[in-house]
Scaffold this active site. Structure first.
Site, PDB file in Angstrom:
ATOM      1  N   GLY A  25     -10.725  -2.850   3.594  1.00  0.00           N
ATOM      2  CA  GLY A  25     -11.294  -1.745   4.366  1.00  0.00           C
ATOM      3  C   GLY A  25     -10.753  -1.681   5.793  1.00  0.00           C
ATOM      4  O   GLY A  25     -11.167  -0.837   6.584  1.00  0.00           O
ATOM      5  N   ASP A  28       0.810  -1.229   0.000  1.00  0.00           N
ATOM      6  CA  ASP A  28       0.000   0.000   0.000  1.00  0.00           C
ATOM      7  C   ASP A  28       0.839   1.272   0.000  1.00  0.00           C
ATOM      8  O   ASP A  28       0.477   2.282   0.622  1.00  0.00           O
ATOM      9  CB  ASP A  28      -0.962   0.016   1.208  1.00  0.00           C
ATOM     10  CG  ASP A  28      -1.871  -1.194   1.230  1.00  0.00           C
ATOM     11  OD1 ASP A  28      -2.164  -1.720   0.144  1.00  0.00           O
ATOM     12  OD2 ASP A  28      -2.282  -1.604   2.329  1.00  0.00           O
ATOM     13  N   HIS A  54      -4.896  -1.689  -5.416  1.00  0.00           N
ATOM     14  CA  HIS A  54      -4.047  -0.608  -5.932  1.00  0.00           C
ATOM     15  C   HIS A  54      -4.967   0.540  -6.350  1.00  0.00           C
ATOM     16  O   HIS A  54      -5.769   0.384  -7.264  1.00  0.00           O
ATOM     17  CB  HIS A  54      -3.219  -1.092  -7.134  1.00  0.00           C
ATOM     18  CG  HIS A  54      -2.258  -2.193  -6.792  1.00  0.00           C
ATOM     19  ND1 HIS A  54      -1.490  -2.821  -7.732  1.00  0.00           N
ATOM     20  CD2 HIS A  54      -1.931  -2.766  -5.610  1.00  0.00           C
ATOM     21  CE1 HIS A  54      -0.731  -3.731  -7.150  1.00  0.00           C
ATOM     22  NE2 HIS A  54      -0.996  -3.734  -5.861  1.00  0.00           N
ATOM     23  N   LYS A  98       3.092  10.190  -0.798  1.00  0.00           N
ATOM     24  CA  LYS A  98       2.397  10.737   0.388  1.00  0.00           C
ATOM     25  C   LYS A  98       3.244  11.684   1.219  1.00  0.00           C
ATOM     26  O   LYS A  98       3.026  11.802   2.423  1.00  0.00           O
ATOM     27  CB  LYS A  98       1.867   9.595   1.252  1.00  0.00           C
ATOM     28  CG  LYS A  98       0.684   8.863   0.610  1.00  0.00           C
ATOM     29  CD  LYS A  98      -0.134   8.116   1.626  1.00  0.00           C
ATOM     30  CE  LYS A  98      -1.608   8.225   1.337  1.00  0.00           C
ATOM     31  NZ  LYS A  98      -2.470   7.475   2.197  1.00  0.00           N
ATOM     32  N   GLY A 101      -0.157   1.641  -7.340  1.00  0.00           N
ATOM     33  CA  GLY A 101      -1.164   1.853  -8.387  1.00  0.00           C
ATOM     34  C   GLY A 101      -1.024   3.222  -9.023  1.00  0.00           C
ATOM     35  O   GLY A 101      -1.043   3.366 -10.242  1.00  0.00           O
TER      36      GLY A 101
HETATM   37  P1  GDP Z   1      -0.810   0.275  -3.540  1.00  0.00           P
HETATM   38  O1  GDP Z   1      -1.449  -0.967  -3.037  1.00  0.00           O
HETATM   39  O2  GDP Z   1       0.658   0.310  -3.339  1.00  0.00           O
HETATM   40  O3  GDP Z   1      -1.195   0.617  -4.944  1.00  0.00           O
HETATM   41  O4  GDP Z   1      -1.362   1.471  -2.626  1.00  0.00           O
HETATM   42  P2  GDP Z   1      -2.879   1.686  -2.128  1.00  0.00           P
HETATM   43  O5  GDP Z   1      -3.667   2.218  -3.254  1.00  0.00           O
HETATM   44  O6  GDP Z   1      -3.391   0.484  -1.424  1.00  0.00           O
HETATM   45  O7  GDP Z   1      -2.642   2.768  -1.000  1.00  0.00           O
HETATM   46  C1  GDP Z   1      -2.039   3.991  -1.281  1.00  0.00           C
HETATM   47  C2  GDP Z   1      -3.004   5.095  -0.877  1.00  0.00           C
HETATM   48  O8  GDP Z   1      -2.337   6.329  -0.921  1.00  0.00           O
HETATM   49  C3  GDP Z   1      -4.160   5.228  -1.832  1.00  0.00           C
HETATM   50  O9  GDP Z   1      -5.275   5.671  -1.092  1.00  0.00           O
HETATM   51  C4  GDP Z   1      -3.700   6.312  -2.822  1.00  0.00           C
HETATM   52  O10 GDP Z   1      -4.770   7.023  -3.390  1.00  0.00           O
HETATM   53  C5  GDP Z   1      -2.915   7.189  -1.907  1.00  0.00           C
HETATM   54  N1  GDP Z   1      -1.759   7.894  -2.493  1.00  0.00           N
HETATM   55  C6  GDP Z   1      -0.783   7.418  -3.318  1.00  0.00           C
HETATM   56  N2  GDP Z   1       0.170   8.347  -3.512  1.00  0.00           N
HETATM   57  C7  GDP Z   1      -0.205   9.416  -2.778  1.00  0.00           C
HETATM   58  C8  GDP Z   1       0.395  10.700  -2.524  1.00  0.00           C
HETATM   59  O11 GDP Z   1       1.480  11.021  -2.988  1.00  0.00           O
HETATM   60  N3  GDP Z   1      -0.298  11.550  -1.691  1.00  0.00           N
HETATM   61  C9  GDP Z   1      -1.508  11.218  -1.134  1.00  0.00           C
HETATM   62  N4  GDP Z   1      -2.103  12.087  -0.334  1.00  0.00           N
HETATM   63  N5  GDP Z   1      -2.084  10.031  -1.351  1.00  0.00           N
HETATM   64  C10 GDP Z   1      -1.434   9.145  -2.147  1.00  0.00           C
HETATM   65  P1  IMO Z   2      -1.199  -4.305  -2.124  1.00  0.00           P
HETATM   66  O1  IMO Z   2      -0.801  -4.957  -3.420  1.00  0.00           O
HETATM   67  C1  IMO Z   2      -1.164  -4.656   2.185  1.00  0.00           C
HETATM   68  C2  IMO Z   2      -1.152  -8.742   3.753  1.00  0.00           C
HETATM   69  C3  IMO Z   2      -2.297  -9.232   4.618  1.00  0.00           C
HETATM   70  C4  IMO Z   2      -1.551 -10.209   5.513  1.00  0.00           C
HETATM   71  C5  IMO Z   2      -0.569 -10.860   4.544  1.00  0.00           C
HETATM   72  C6  IMO Z   2      -1.033 -12.164   3.937  1.00  0.00           C
HETATM   73  O2  IMO Z   2      -2.434  -3.462  -2.235  1.00  0.00           O
HETATM   74  O3  IMO Z   2      -0.040  -3.607  -1.502  1.00  0.00           O
HETATM   75  P2  IMO Z   2      -2.769 -12.761   2.028  1.00  0.00           P
HETATM   76  O4  IMO Z   2      -4.228 -12.449   1.890  1.00  0.00           O
HETATM   77  O5  IMO Z   2      -1.906 -12.240   0.933  1.00  0.00           O
HETATM   78  O6  IMO Z   2      -2.518 -14.234   2.304  1.00  0.00           O
HETATM   79  O7  IMO Z   2      -2.319 -12.003   3.389  1.00  0.00           O
HETATM   80  O8  IMO Z   2      -0.342  -9.901   3.533  1.00  0.00           O
HETATM   81  N1  IMO Z   2      -1.538  -8.222   2.432  1.00  0.00           N
HETATM   82  C7  IMO Z   2      -1.482  -6.927   2.100  1.00  0.00           C
HETATM   83  N2  IMO Z   2      -1.167  -5.838   2.829  1.00  0.00           N
HETATM   84  N3  IMO Z   2      -1.418  -4.518   0.868  1.00  0.00           N
HETATM   85  C8  IMO Z   2      -1.686  -5.606   0.101  1.00  0.00           C
HETATM   86  O9  IMO Z   2      -1.702  -5.554  -1.219  1.00  0.00           O
HETATM   87  C9  IMO Z   2      -1.787  -6.881   0.721  1.00  0.00           C
HETATM   88  N4  IMO Z   2      -2.015  -8.132   0.282  1.00  0.00           N
HETATM   89  C10 IMO Z   2      -1.868  -8.948   1.333  1.00  0.00           C
HETATM   90  O10 IMO Z   2      -2.867  -8.167   5.336  1.00  0.00           O
HETATM   91  O11 IMO Z   2      -0.788  -9.500   6.462  1.00  0.00           O
HETATM   92 MG    MG Z   3      -2.916  -1.551  -1.709  1.00  0.00          MG
END
Ligand code: GDP
Ligand code: IMO
Ligand code: MG
Length: 423
Positions: A302, A13, A41, A331, A17
């Site tokens: 969530g 996270d 993502h 961020k 994405g």
């Molecule tokens: P990913 O799983 O690595 O793609 O990341 P996620 O989408 O799960 O979580 C990243 C969160 O940070 C999302 O809510 C994005 O919209 C948000 N995000 C990504 N880059 C930035 C940034 O530079 N600033 C802010 N404020 N939000 C960001």
């Molecule tokens: P993105 O791609 C954050 C975490 C779960 C748990 C461990 C194993 O959005 O970064 P799983 O369901 O894969 O067997 O869970 O990995 N986990 C994530 N944490 N971002 C994700 O995906 C995750 N995918 C799995 O919370 O700790």
């Molecule tokens: Mg993510």
């Protein structure tokens, strides 16, 4: 021709994405190379807000194609729903292809994941990921290419169900209904076969035609089955080298590895997290209430994300594992209002100062050693060049670069595609 691999540099996270969506414009092909719909993502662009689970975040580039690669596990029902959702947002999904060697994640994989978690797990996403990969290793899964011959697929499935049903029985769950499986396989075959490709010739055509490819990682190295905080990990290899294994090309063909990091730390699920600081008022502000797309709640489940300060020993470790040529730091805008910012530069373990990561159990026990850097107290949101960032923000970036030994080429200053400061 160039092959770029983009992976998470912390616990997932980080903003993968968003960065992929930005970089996809110059790519001919974007490939998701591992994981399944445990991913969330977030992509925010002119088409809207999207939470991507299986479809590569490069799908918004109208001039390129996308491939869900061999190293993935695919829940076909989830993929069908996700494609429909993206299409409803006005995005063309006709350029989405699927490796015939990708594994099919069955409903009973997900059921078993939930049953195991209920019996005492590690906080998985309950999407069946670990069970699907376990059955891959047991050689008792169907792959997407099996959908071309339903008669054979049904026979294979029947031969696998003995083990599956024994596992379900161990949790007092009902056996798999083969009639339902047959129905599902036939629905999936009708929907997916036009998109299923032989992945080696598919990828090598792009190599031979001198095209640009981006391999998209899911999660991050700290949750890698081998290099991460086992057992609090996922069941695949989110590290960069696996892009070559999954893609079916020599590892030496990788031109560039980009690590995506957050300017602080977040994680979901159980396991050690040395810099976690749940009572800090700033973390509550960073988390938000869940009403904005960049609030710190899991894009897949969530769940409220665990939050803490930037951990440089972790970033140094994932740089060692992946060999980052460039880092994208997302961020940074979330730190805009801080007077000072804590950064973990080492750990204390049994009275000793260390920077190399110890065992998972010892990582639970370490005490973070912090340095405090001055904040910048001004908004970074509209800034598009790293050189134009406030001096203290640049000093924060330089501190990270010097510590990990990799350059920061992109700095996220907001959630949208354009909210990026570059060199
Ligand atoms: P990913 O799983 O690595 O793609 O990341 P996620 O989408 O799960 O979580 C990243 C969160 O940070 C999302 O809510 C994005 O919209 C948000 N995000 C990504 N880059 C930035 C940034 O530079 N600033 C802010 N404020 N939000 C960001
Ligand atoms: P993105 O791609 C954050 C975490 C779960 C748990 C461990 C194993 O959005 O970064 P799983 O369901 O894969 O067997 O869970 O990995 N986990 C994530 N944490 N971002 C994700 O995906 C995750 N995918 C799995 O919370 O700790
Ligand atoms: Mg993510």
């Amino acid at each position: 021709m160039s092959i770029t691999v983009l992976v998470g540099a912390q616990w997932g996270d980080e903003g993968k994405g968003k960065i992929i969506d930005y970089l996809a414009e110059k790519q001919d092909l974007v490939v998701r190379f591992q994981g399944g719909d445990n991913a969330g993502h977030t992509v925010i662009n002119d088409k809207g807000v999207f939470k991507m689970h299986l479809v590569p975040s490069g799908i918004f580039n109208e001039h390129g194609a996308c491939l869900i690669g061999t190293g993935t596990v695919i829940n076909p029902d989830v993929l069908m729903a996700e494609m429909a959702e993206i299409e409803a947002g006005g995005v063309d999904v006709s350029r989405l292809y699927i490796s015939g060697k990708a594994h099919i994640l069955m409903p009973y994989h997900q059921e078993l994941d939930a049953l195991m978690e209920a019996a005492g797990g590690i906080g998985t996403t309950k999407r069946g990921i670990g069970v699907a990969y376990a059955f891959k290793m047991l050689r008792k899964n169907l792959r997407m290419e099996d959908l071309f011959d339903l008669e054979k697929a049904n026979a294979k499935m029947e031969s696998y169900l003995g083990v599956v049903n024994n596992m379900l029985a161990a949790y007092n769950a009902a056996p798999v209904d083969m009639a339902q499986v047959r129905e599902k396989l036939s629905t999936w075959a009708a929907f997916f076969t036009p998109r299923i490709v032989e992945p080696i010739s598919f990828v090598h055509k792009y190599i031979n035609e001198d095209k640009n490819m981006l391999f998209e990682g899911q999660l991050a190295a700290m949750k890698d089955i081998d290099q991460g905080i086992y057992p609090y990990v996922t069941s695949s290899c989110p590290s960069a080298a696996y892009a070559a294994v999954s893609g079916g090309f020599p590892a030496k063909k990788i031109d560039k590895v980009i690590g995506v990091a957050k300017a602080f730390s977040s994680a979901v699920g159980d396991g050690p997290f040395p810099t976690e600081d749940p009572d800090n008022a700033q973390m509550a502000i960073i988390r938000g209430k869940g009403d904005k797309p960049d609030d710190e709640f899991g894009a897949r489940t969530g769940r409220s994300r665990r939050l803490g300060w930037l951990d440089l020993p972790i970033l140094r470790y994932t740089t060692m594992v992946n060999g980052f040529d460039e880092i994208a730091l997302c961020k940074i805008d979330k730190l805009d209002k801080l007077e000072s910012i804590k950064v973990c530069v080492a750990y204390e373990l049994d009275g000793k100062r260390i920077i190399d990561l110890p065992s998972t159990d010892d990582l639970e026990r370490v005490k973070p050693i912090y340095e405090e850097l001055p904040g910048w107290n001004e908004p970074t949101g509209g800034i598009r060049k790293i050189a134009d960032l406030p001096e203290n923000a640049k000093a924060y970036i330089k501190f990270i670069e010097d510590y990990v030994g990799a350059p920061i080429k992109y700095v996220g200053v907001g959630p949208g595609r354009e909210d990026l400061a570059v060199l």
